[in-house]
Design a protein around this motif. Structure first.
Motif, PDB file in Angstrom:
ATOM      1  N   LEU A  79       0.821  -1.221   0.000  1.00 46.40           N
ATOM      2  CA  LEU A  79       0.000   0.000   0.000  1.00 46.40           C
ATOM      3  C   LEU A  79       0.848   1.262   0.000  1.00 46.40           C
ATOM      4  O   LEU A  79       0.321   2.352  -0.200  1.00 46.40           O
ATOM      5  CB  LEU A  79      -0.913   0.024   1.238  1.00 46.40           C
ATOM      6  N   ASN A  80       2.124   1.102   0.284  1.00 47.86           N
ATOM      7  CA  ASN A  80       2.954   2.301   0.437  1.00 47.86           C
ATOM      8  C   ASN A  80       4.369   2.059  -0.104  1.00 47.86           C
ATOM      9  O   ASN A  80       5.334   1.994   0.657  1.00 47.86           O
ATOM     10  CB  ASN A  80       2.997   2.685   1.925  1.00 47.86           C
ATOM     11  N   PRO A  81       4.508   1.915  -1.451  1.00 52.86           N
ATOM     12  CA  PRO A  81       5.820   1.580  -2.031  1.00 52.86           C
ATOM     13  C   PRO A  81       6.886   2.631  -1.721  1.00 52.86           C
ATOM     14  O   PRO A  81       8.074   2.325  -1.787  1.00 52.86           O
ATOM     15  CB  PRO A  81       5.535   1.539  -3.543  1.00 52.86           C
ATOM     16  N   ARG A  82       6.489   3.831  -1.388  1.00 52.14           N
ATOM     17  CA  ARG A  82       7.487   4.855  -1.069  1.00 52.14           C
ATOM     18  C   ARG A  82       8.177   4.561   0.259  1.00 52.14           C
ATOM     19  O   ARG A  82       9.361   4.810   0.429  1.00 52.14           O
ATOM     20  CB  ARG A  82       6.834   6.238  -1.007  1.00 52.14           C
ATOM     21  N   ARG A  83       7.433   4.046   1.227  1.00 52.39           N
ATOM     22  CA  ARG A  83       7.998   3.826   2.554  1.00 52.39           C
ATOM     23  C   ARG A  83       8.288   2.367   2.859  1.00 52.39           C
ATOM     24  O   ARG A  83       9.160   2.066   3.672  1.00 52.39           O
ATOM     25  CB  ARG A  83       7.050   4.402   3.612  1.00 52.39           C
ATOM     26  N   ALA A  84       7.548   1.449   2.241  1.00 51.50           N
ATOM     27  CA  ALA A  84       7.777   0.018   2.498  1.00 51.50           C
ATOM     28  C   ALA A  84       9.133  -0.399   1.934  1.00 51.50           C
ATOM     29  O   ALA A  84       9.634   0.233   1.006  1.00 51.50           O
ATOM     30  CB  ALA A  84       6.665  -0.802   1.856  1.00 51.50           C
ATOM     31  N   PRO A  85       9.744  -1.453   2.497  1.00 51.86           N
ATOM     32  CA  PRO A  85      11.081  -1.869   2.040  1.00 51.86           C
ATOM     33  C   PRO A  85      11.118  -2.421   0.620  1.00 51.86           C
ATOM     34  O   PRO A  85      12.192  -2.525   0.042  1.00 51.86           O
ATOM     35  CB  PRO A  85      11.488  -2.946   3.057  1.00 51.86           C
ATOM     36  N   THR A  86       9.982  -2.787   0.047  1.00 50.17           N
ATOM     37  CA  THR A  86       9.979  -3.275  -1.340  1.00 50.17           C
ATOM     38  C   THR A  86       9.070  -2.381  -2.184  1.00 50.17           C
ATOM     39  O   THR A  86       8.232  -1.660  -1.648  1.00 50.17           O
ATOM     40  CB  THR A  86       9.480  -4.726  -1.427  1.00 50.17           C
ATOM     41  N   LYS A  87       9.240  -2.433  -3.493  1.00 49.58           N
ATOM     42  CA  LYS A  87       8.574  -1.471  -4.370  1.00 49.58           C
ATOM     43  C   LYS A  87       7.443  -2.050  -5.211  1.00 49.58           C
ATOM     44  O   LYS A  87       6.723  -1.320  -5.882  1.00 49.58           O
ATOM     45  CB  LYS A  87       9.602  -0.853  -5.333  1.00 49.58           C
ATOM     46  N   GLU A  88       7.327  -3.389  -5.229  1.00 49.47           N
ATOM     47  CA  GLU A  88       6.321  -3.987  -6.119  1.00 49.47           C
ATOM     48  C   GLU A  88       4.906  -3.613  -5.667  1.00 49.47           C
ATOM     49  O   GLU A  88       4.670  -3.286  -4.518  1.00 49.47           O
ATOM     50  CB  GLU A  88       6.493  -5.507  -6.144  1.00 49.47           C
ATOM     51  N   HIS A  89       3.962  -3.682  -6.601  1.00 51.27           N
ATOM     52  CA  HIS A  89       2.561  -3.402  -6.288  1.00 51.27           C
ATOM     53  C   HIS A  89       1.915  -4.608  -5.601  1.00 51.27           C
ATOM     54  O   HIS A  89       1.222  -4.470  -4.599  1.00 51.27           O
ATOM     55  CB  HIS A  89       1.817  -3.086  -7.593  1.00 51.27           C
ATOM     56  N   MET A  90       2.173  -5.797  -6.165  1.00 49.35           N
ATOM     57  CA  MET A  90       1.560  -7.017  -5.639  1.00 49.35           C
ATOM     58  C   MET A  90       2.593  -8.132  -5.692  1.00 49.35           C
ATOM     59  O   MET A  90       3.391  -8.196  -6.639  1.00 49.35           O
ATOM     60  CB  MET A  90       0.345  -7.402  -6.502  1.00 49.35           C
ATOM     61  N   ALA A  91       2.595  -8.994  -4.671  1.00 48.79           N
ATOM     62  CA  ALA A  91       3.438 -10.188  -4.686  1.00 48.79           C
ATOM     63  C   ALA A  91       2.536 -11.386  -4.417  1.00 48.79           C
ATOM     64  O   ALA A  91       1.473 -11.246  -3.807  1.00 48.79           O
ATOM     65  CB  ALA A  91       4.532 -10.102  -3.628  1.00 48.79           C
ATOM     66  N   MET A  92       2.962 -12.565  -4.884  1.00 55.39           N
ATOM     67  CA  MET A  92       2.214 -13.779  -4.571  1.00 55.39           C
ATOM     68  C   MET A  92       3.028 -14.615  -3.586  1.00 55.39           C
ATOM     69  O   MET A  92       4.187 -14.947  -3.844  1.00 55.39           O
ATOM     70  CB  MET A  92       1.923 -14.598  -5.826  1.00 55.39           C
ATOM     71  N   ALA A  93       2.406 -14.965  -2.449  1.00 55.83           N
ATOM     72  CA  ALA A  93       3.119 -15.710  -1.413  1.00 55.83           C
ATOM     73  C   ALA A  93       2.982 -17.223  -1.577  1.00 55.83           C
ATOM     74  O   ALA A  93       3.759 -17.968  -1.000  1.00 55.83           O
ATOM     75  CB  ALA A  93       2.615 -15.288  -0.036  1.00 55.83           C
ATOM     76  N   SER A  94       2.010 -17.657  -2.356  1.00 54.12           N
ATOM     77  CA  SER A  94       1.881 -19.100  -2.606  1.00 54.12           C
ATOM     78  C   SER A  94       2.673 -19.463  -3.856  1.00 54.12           C
ATOM     79  O   SER A  94       2.242 -20.252  -4.694  1.00 54.12           O
ATOM     80  CB  SER A  94       0.407 -19.479  -2.757  1.00 54.12           C
ATOM     81  N   TYR A  95       3.827 -18.843  -3.978  1.00 59.62           N
ATOM     82  CA  TYR A  95       4.734 -19.041  -5.110  1.00 59.62           C
ATOM     83  C   TYR A  95       6.156 -19.067  -4.569  1.00 59.62           C
ATOM     84  O   TYR A  95       6.546 -18.185  -3.798  1.00 59.62           O
ATOM     85  CB  TYR A  95       4.581 -17.901  -6.121  1.00 59.62           C
ATOM     86  N   SER A  96       6.906 -20.093  -4.939  1.00 54.05           N
ATOM     87  CA  SER A  96       8.277 -20.212  -4.465  1.00 54.05           C
ATOM     88  C   SER A  96       9.233 -20.149  -5.643  1.00 54.05           C
ATOM     89  O   SER A  96       9.080 -20.870  -6.618  1.00 54.05           O
ATOM     90  CB  SER A  96       8.469 -21.537  -3.723  1.00 54.05           C
ATOM     91  N   GLN A  97      10.214 -19.239  -5.537  1.00 54.11           N
ATOM     92  CA  GLN A  97      11.159 -19.056  -6.632  1.00 54.11           C
ATOM     93  C   GLN A  97      12.461 -19.813  -6.389  1.00 54.11           C
ATOM     94  O   GLN A  97      13.220 -20.052  -7.310  1.00 54.11           O
ATOM     95  CB  GLN A  97      11.443 -17.561  -6.815  1.00 54.11           C
ATOM     96  N   GLY A  98      12.718 -20.185  -5.116  1.00 56.87           N
ATOM     97  CA  GLY A  98      13.927 -20.938  -4.836  1.00 56.87           C
ATOM     98  C   GLY A  98      15.197 -20.156  -5.078  1.00 56.87           C
ATOM     99  O   GLY A  98      16.227 -20.724  -5.416  1.00 56.87           O
ATOM    100  N   CYS A  99      15.143 -18.856  -4.872  1.00 58.55           N
ATOM    101  CA  CYS A  99      16.338 -18.044  -5.089  1.00 58.55           C
ATOM    102  C   CYS A  99      17.236 -18.103  -3.849  1.00 58.55           C
ATOM    103  O   CYS A  99      16.835 -18.567  -2.795  1.00 58.55           O
ATOM    104  CB  CYS A  99      15.962 -16.608  -5.375  1.00 58.55           C
ATOM    105  N   THR A 100      18.455 -17.662  -3.986  1.00 64.91           N
ATOM    106  CA  THR A 100      19.401 -17.686  -2.875  1.00 64.91           C
ATOM    107  C   THR A 100      19.920 -16.286  -2.624  1.00 64.91           C
ATOM    108  O   THR A 100      19.769 -15.394  -3.464  1.00 64.91           O
ATOM    109  CB  THR A 100      20.593 -18.599  -3.204  1.00 64.91           C
ATOM    110  N   ALA A 101      20.549 -16.115  -1.465  1.00 58.51           N
ATOM    111  CA  ALA A 101      21.099 -14.802  -1.138  1.00 58.51           C
ATOM    112  C   ALA A 101      22.170 -14.403  -2.159  1.00 58.51           C
ATOM    113  O   ALA A 101      22.286 -13.239  -2.536  1.00 58.51           O
ATOM    114  CB  ALA A 101      21.677 -14.821   0.273  1.00 58.51           C
ATOM    115  N   LYS A 102      22.937 -15.397  -2.601  1.00 60.85           N
ATOM    116  CA  LYS A 102      24.006 -15.118  -3.568  1.00 60.85           C
ATOM    117  C   LYS A 102      23.464 -14.783  -4.945  1.00 60.85           C
ATOM    118  O   LYS A 102      24.000 -13.959  -5.665  1.00 60.85           O
ATOM    119  CB  LYS A 102      24.917 -16.356  -3.688  1.00 60.85           C
ATOM    120  N   ASN A 103      22.414 -15.494  -5.317  1.00 63.37           N
ATOM    121  CA  ASN A 103      21.869 -15.331  -6.654  1.00 63.37           C
ATOM    122  C   ASN A 103      20.372 -15.046  -6.572  1.00 63.37           C
ATOM    123  O   ASN A 103      19.549 -15.933  -6.783  1.00 63.37           O
ATOM    124  CB  ASN A 103      22.135 -16.597  -7.472  1.00 63.37           C
ATOM    125  N   PRO A 104      20.032 -13.814  -6.244  1.00 64.86           N
ATOM    126  CA  PRO A 104      18.630 -13.496  -5.964  1.00 64.86           C
ATOM    127  C   PRO A 104      17.732 -13.609  -7.186  1.00 64.86           C
ATOM    128  O   PRO A 104      16.513 -13.677  -7.054  1.00 64.86           O
ATOM    129  CB  PRO A 104      18.701 -12.058  -5.451  1.00 64.86           C
TER     130      PRO A 104
END
Ligand SMILES: [Ca+2]
Ligand SMILES: [Ca+2]
Ligand SMILES: [Ca+2]
Ligand SMILES: [Ca+2]
Length: 476
Positions: free
Chosen positions: A321-346
């Protein structure tokens, strides 16, 4: 179950409750992460009734209180009312460790500890940073808990563990349900007959906020999310003065109502959205939805893009609701989705799986970085090294989406699990549903019909509540 295994289970349950060496006994190697039964009688005995609706105090990693409701009569002494009550585990040693040592108290009580004459359920607890949690809010049909409402409809009550007193939060309002307290025990939001209200406790004033149902309040007490006609909305309280000296919080008037379940093009969800959950600051709102268009527009949902691969099967979404102040900028994310990314290779997509079954009942942590939910999906895992994503198949499990801000994508892990190595032997043998998360996700909780595992003794016909200690949290 033979006598030997019953005794063994009882011993393990005692050990888990006392925070003793249950880890070693189960041969678990994964730090002190563990799943424990919460709804047990003193000494670890089986509860004689069902339990549900876990809630944690919002005191960061301290977790002084864990609440739930239960029809059991043997959790505390003298429970003879034949009604469902709200119970709280008071941890004797609060802090960031797995121990559930402490005592269970009953908080759905009237003056001088008088037993309620109606059912009580659905606890919510305060306790934001720096505050000692002391308020447990719940709904009850009892007529003898506090003065002010003697009619047998549902009302919202608040038990204060400092004053050892129960007060009525919804005076004069019919069928008040779903009470949620803010972090500082100043504001309680609830619904009544299709309207959302907020009660300013210090002022003893109730404000009508909007039309809607099923509210969840931001922990900082600055706004509320709710459902209406299959969509999710958020309403900020326009102004709130926090000085207790000046008479406590004061809501001047309502802010602007915002449609939460809308995609980046501003189009509303084309399916039913429900069960909103808000972070501490009112920046993120998560919810479940059968809508298929919520990732459309802009760059879509991180990792996933704009296409909802499972169509009208329910997924978990997080609106920013607040991309200016929230730590991430996307409008919408899906949480029932796993990308399997790593800290090294985001940017890696080592998994790239959207849930293949319905996901429901999200609960979000304070910073909005983590969401727990239950799901029938069988394909959600955080890494390709996990060979069997879900050993119990379509038996419902609790999943944990974590999206630390240093990464660019989210991973999902199954956290309704017992002891032992990851894979098959750690899976639970009953549905795990309606999860809750502590403010910093060091604990999660859920209701389950699992039987004979992690100290459970009363069988699958009596659901119990369970707590899982995650410590620093998976993947971080
Ligand atoms: Ca009872
Ligand atoms: Ca979907
Ligand atoms: Ca499963
Ligand atoms: Ca059971």
């Amino acid at each position: 179950m033979d006598l030997t295994s019953t005794r063994r289970a009882a011993v393990l349950a005692c050990a888990a409750l006392a925070g003793l060496a249950a880890v070693a006994a189960h041969g678990q190697v994964n730090g002190d992460r563990q799943t424990m039964i919460l709804s047990a009688a003193p000494g670890g005995g089986a509860a004689d009734g069902d339990s549900d609706n876990i809630a944690f105090s919002q005191d960061n990693r301290e977790i002084k209180y864990i609440a739930f409701d239960s029809s059991a009569t043997n959790l505390v002494r003298g429970d003879t009312n034949g009604k469902r009550d709200v119970f709280v585990l008071v941890r004797s040693k609060r802090g960031d460790h797995a121990s559930l040592a402490g005592r269970i108290i009953r908080v759905s009580v009237g003056p001088r500890g008088r037993q309620a004459n109606g059912d009580s359920r659905l606890p919510s607890i305060d306790g934001q940073t720096g505050e000692n949690p002391h308020c447990i809010v719940f709904e009850s049909r009892a007529t003898n808990l506090a003065r002010g409402d003697r009619s047998p409809d549902w009302d919202i009550y608040l038990y204060d563990t400092r004053k050892k007193r129960t007060i009525l939060v919804s005076p004069g309002i019919k069928d008040a349900r779903t009470g949620v307290v803010d972090g500082e025990c100043e504001l309680v939001t609830f619904e009544s007959r299709g309207r959302i209200y907020v009660r300013a406790l210090h002022l003893r004033k109730t404000y009508r906020i909007a039309r809607g149902t099923n509210p969840d309040q931001a922990t900082n007490g600055k706004g509320v999310a709710y459902e209406r006609n299959g969509q999710i909305y958020y309403q900020a309280y326009f102004e709130k003065f926090r000085s207790k000296k000046k008479g406590g919080p004061y809501i001047k008037k309502n802010g602007r109502e915002r449609l939460v379940s809308a995609n980046a093009r501003g189009r509303r969800g084309n399916g039913v959205s429900k069960n909103p959950t808000v972070d501490d600051n009112g920046w993120y709102v998560a919810f479940e939805s059968t809508a298929t268009n919520l990732c459309e527009g802009g760059r879509g949902c991180p990792g996933l893009g704009t296409v909802d691969r499972n169509g009208p099967i329910s997924d978990i979404f997080r609106r920013n609701l607040n991309p200016r102040r929230a730590p991430t900028k996307e409008h919408m994310a899906m949480a029932s989705y796993s990308q399997g990314c790593t800290a090294k290779n985001p940017g890696a997509k080592t998994v790239d799986e959207q849930g293949n079954g319905p996901s429901n009942n999200p609960a979000m942590t304070g910073a909005g970085e983590n969401i727990v939910f239950d799901s029938e999906a069988t394909n959600l895992r955080q890494s390709p090294s996990i060979r069997v994503a879900d050993g119990n198949g379509p038996v419902r499990d609790v999943y944990y989406w974590n999206f630390p801000r240093k990464r660019k994508c989210g991973n999902v892990s199954r956290e309704s699990r017992g002891e032992g190595a990851r894979g098959t032997e750690d899976t639970l043998n009953g549905d795990a549903v309606r999860p809750a998360a502590s403010n910093r996700a060091n604990f999660i909780g859920f209701t389950s019909t699992l039987s004979g595992q992690v100290g459970e003794l009363n069988g699958p016909a009596i659901p119990d509540v369970f707590v899982r200690y995650l410590g620093a949290g998976p993947g971080s």
